[in-house]
Write a protein that holds these residues in place. Structure first.
Motif, short mmCIF file in Angstrom:
data_model
loop_
_atom_site.label_atom_id
_atom_site.label_comp_id
_atom_site.label_asym_id
_atom_site.label_seq_id
_atom_site.Cartn_x
_atom_site.Cartn_y
_atom_site.Cartn_z
N PHE A 200 -1.34 9.56 13.60
CA PHE A 200 -1.26 8.17 14.03
C PHE A 200 0.10 7.83 14.63
O PHE A 200 1.11 8.50 14.38
N HIS A 201 0.10 6.77 15.44
CA HIS A 201 1.33 6.22 16.02
C HIS A 201 0.99 4.85 16.60
O HIS A 201 -0.16 4.57 16.94
N PHE B 189 5.60 4.78 7.57
CA PHE B 189 5.22 4.09 6.33
C PHE B 189 6.42 3.36 5.72
O PHE B 189 6.24 2.43 4.93
N GLY B 190 7.63 3.83 6.03
CA GLY B 190 8.82 3.26 5.43
C GLY B 190 9.01 3.70 3.99
O GLY B 190 9.69 3.02 3.21
N GLU C 77 -4.42 -0.45 10.54
CA GLU C 77 -3.26 -1.28 10.24
C GLU C 77 -2.56 -0.72 9.01
O GLU C 77 -3.19 -0.51 7.97
N LEU C 78 -1.26 -0.44 9.15
CA LEU C 78 -0.49 0.07 8.03
C LEU C 78 -0.30 -1.02 6.99
O LEU C 78 -0.47 -2.21 7.26
N HIS C 79 0.09 -0.63 5.78
CA HIS C 79 0.31 -1.60 4.70
C HIS C 79 1.38 -2.61 5.07
O HIS C 79 1.43 -3.72 4.53
N VAL D 60 1.80 -3.27 10.54
CA VAL D 60 1.96 -2.69 11.88
C VAL D 60 0.64 -2.04 12.30
O VAL D 60 0.05 -1.26 11.56
N ALA D 61 0.18 -2.37 13.51
CA ALA D 61 -1.05 -1.78 14.04
C ALA D 61 -0.74 -0.41 14.64
O ALA D 61 0.26 -0.22 15.33
#
Length: 626
Positions: A204-205, A238-239, A273-275, A278-279
């Motif tokens: 993903f990106h 993900f950070g 969509e990330l937690h 961010v799409a």
């Protein structure tokens, strides 16, 4: 004694070098001392290579690509294990000669304890990318070097090894570290791709054009949605660091269930969509082994689509094949060479690939060499590789041979009985010492692979005739198995079904009728499974768009001609139908009936009939006159 740490360094880099110098002093090293030049023997190095075979197998092609980018810069590339032991190196000949003097070669240990401050050892100590330039090295003997190293982490975040570029300090380039970092990331991604057989892999990106590049994030989840691993890019997106990510689930990170993502596997990138909100665009791959209670057909298709043939796939009811598979399974992973005998086309390479697929080395490459098809003038360079300028017409940068390419995996030498005697001697040395010396290189490269050989010749007779080395014969003959000819097997129907399922001709699952199977059972199959596969492939091409059954008129005419020449039919041929032979019918009559039926189906159009039958108009006219 005080060292020049380098005023041009950033404070953080200066601290890394200073701390490394302090550690070097605590190890009892003195800057003027002679470094530890001890190098492992070939046998000892082979053991270390075996311990790091997955790393070595995936790093080798990346190192070759990296070398293409830094060639002629008076430098070299080194791969080490987690202790700093150099597993493999390659580079410019002029610099390699200087590097040899400080034991910067395979088998040498470059930890800080042995060499003081150096990029490899300091990278291991810091678990971070490090450049050590000139007199930043602790030992004066290494001051002529400039080194850039990057740690390589396994899919679980553990240190697997180090990738290093070392060169003459006068040729230092600032972009070198960037190239090494990119290469290390490529190796890590390859380790992730091969490290998980079952599960859900998400690439993903936030920008779809970055999927498939080094910028993409890669996250692997098990079928319960638990995260198994994530590459560096995924951790950044993900950070979260890998340690914190391990407790996360698919639903927590992407807000989706496993079954929902399985449904879009293999399709064009979907939006997730990330937690963090961010799409991203994501490409989903799903892999799962077939459960034990599924049908043979389903298993055969799954095996073909996921991992190629396996030993279980070869057990289709014949007692001889079952015994061969059982014997092979007992020696896999025990460093025992396997020799496969059998007629041409009996499936020797198929068995070799199945052995590789079920072995601990399945994450490594499978490299096949047909010793009979290579000209004697080329087999040496093909097997052993060659250095730059080794002979007229050689590639500009040289080439690695098949033996080195097989490191970490399986080397399959087909038709080894046809290998020239001179090459047999060189191969024997490689198998004994586990090192190979490319043509014109003047230096040995350690190698580690599983050996599988095959021959349709009787090697014992070749030994007696002086055409095959006896010592090599016993070296490759750890376990000897002989595949039965197709005509001698009891599982013809299962073999046919497996081939048809595996090939999925034109996207369809094709079957054969009992009349065709009866013909197949009477055929001697001199070309064995290879011939059967070709017959089925050609017959399937003759089918109409929606037809799924191969009948007699679909069979290739050369096959029918061969059958007519070799077989006399008994009077108990099945009762005639439009597609079955009459009682006591001759094969020529069956063929004529099929041709006439095809001609009627095409309204007497000779050209259309010939195209449908896959023959020329001249051949069709000849058959109509019979």
């Amino acid at each position: 004694m005080q060292h020049a740490i380098g005023a041009a360094l950033q404070p953080a880099q200066r601290d890394v070098i200073r701390h490394s110098h302090e550690r070097s002093a605590t190890f009892g090293l003195v800057e003027t001392m002679r470094p530890d030049y001890a190098v492992l023997s070939g046998a000892e190095l082979a053991v270390k290579l075996d311990e790091s075979r997955a790393l070595f197998a995936h790093a080798l092609p990346v190192m070759e690509t990296l070398y293409a980018q830094i060639a002629n810069t008076h430098s070299m590339i080194a791969l080490t294990d987690a202790s700093g032991l150099i597993l493999h190196s390659l580079g410019d000949d002029d610099f390699l000669a200087r590097a040899e003097k400080v034991a910067l070669r395979a088998g040498a240990l470059w930890s800080e304890e042995h060499q003081g401050t150096n990029a490899i050892g300091t990278t291991i100590a810091e678990r971070a990318a490090v450049t050590v330039h000139g007199d930043q090295h602790y030992l004066r003997a290494n001051h002529f070097l400039t080194c850039s190293s990057v740690p390589i982490l396994d899919p679980h975040g553990n240190l697997s090894g180090v990738l290093d570029v070392t060169g003459d300090r006068r040729g230092y380039h600032q972009h070198t570290m960037a190239l090494v970092k990119m290469s290390a990331q490529m190796i890590e991604n390859r380790l992730i791709a091969s490290g998980f057989g079952d599960g859900l892999r998400i690439r993903f990106h936030s920008r779809p054009e970055f999927i498939g590049t080094l910028m993409e994030g890669i996250a692997v989840f098990d079928l319960d949605g638990r995260l198994l691993c994530a590459n560096r890019s995924a951790q950044f997106q993900f950070g979260l660091e890998l340690g914190r990510l391990r407790s996360q689930t698919l639903d927590a990170l992407f807000g989706e269930r496993v079954d929902a993502l399985i449904a879009c596997a293999g399709e064009t990138p979907c939006r997730l969509e990330l937690h963090s909100g961010v799409a991203v665009f994501a490409s989903v791959d799903f892999h799962a082994r077939a459960p034990s209670n599924v049908s043979l057909a389903t298993t055969a298709i799954a095996v073909r689509e996921e991992a190629g043939s396996s030993l279980a796939d070869l057990c289709t009811g014949d007692a001889q094949m079952n015994d061969i598979v059982a014997r092979v399974r007992r020696v896999i992973g025990k460093n025992i060479a396997i020799l496969i005998g059998g007629e041409t086309g009996a499936g020797k390479e198929m068995l070799a690939r199945a052995i590789h697929a079920d072995s601990p080395r399945r994450v490594g490459p499978f490299v096949a060499v047909n010793c009979a098809s290579l000209p004697e003038t080329l087999i040496e360079s093909e097997l052993f590789g060659y250095a730059q300028g080794a002979f007229t017409g050689a590639a500009k940068r040289g080439a690695i041979g098949k033996i080195v390419q097989a490191c970490g995996g399986t080397l399959f030498l087909d038709e080894i009985g046809d290998m020239p005697l001179a090459m047999q001697s060189r191969l024997l040395r490689v198998l004994q010492e586990r090192v190979v010396e490319p043509l014109g290189a003047g230096r040995a490269v350690p190698v580690d692979f599983m050996l599988v050989c095959a021959s349709n010749r009787k090697l014992r007779e070749r030994v007696a005739q002086g055409e095959f080395r006896e010592d090599l014969y016993y070296r490759i003959n750890g376990l000897s198995v002989t595949l039965p000819p197709l005509a001698g097997r009891t599982d013809l129907r299962a073999v046919v079904d497996k081939i048809l399922l595996r090939e999925r001709f034109a996207g369809r699952v094709v079957r054969i009728g009992e009349d065709v199977l009866a013909l197949f059972a009477r055929h001697p199959w001199p070309g064995n499974i290879r011939q059967l596969s070709n017959v089925l492939r050609t017959a399937s091409a003759m089918l109409d768009d929606h037809d799924t059954h191969i009948r007699i008129e679909h069979l290739p005419h050369d096959f029918l001609d061969e059958l007519r020449e070799r077989v006399q039919f008994a009077d108990d041929t099945p009762t005639p139908t439009p597609m079955q032979p009459a009682r006591g019918a001759r094969l020529v009559d069956i063929e004529a009936s099929a041709v006439a039926a095809a001609l009627r189906a095409h309204g007497g159009n000779v050209s259309a009939t010939a195209r449908a039958l896959g023959i020329s108009r001249t051949t069709l006219y000849r058959k109509l006159r019979v």
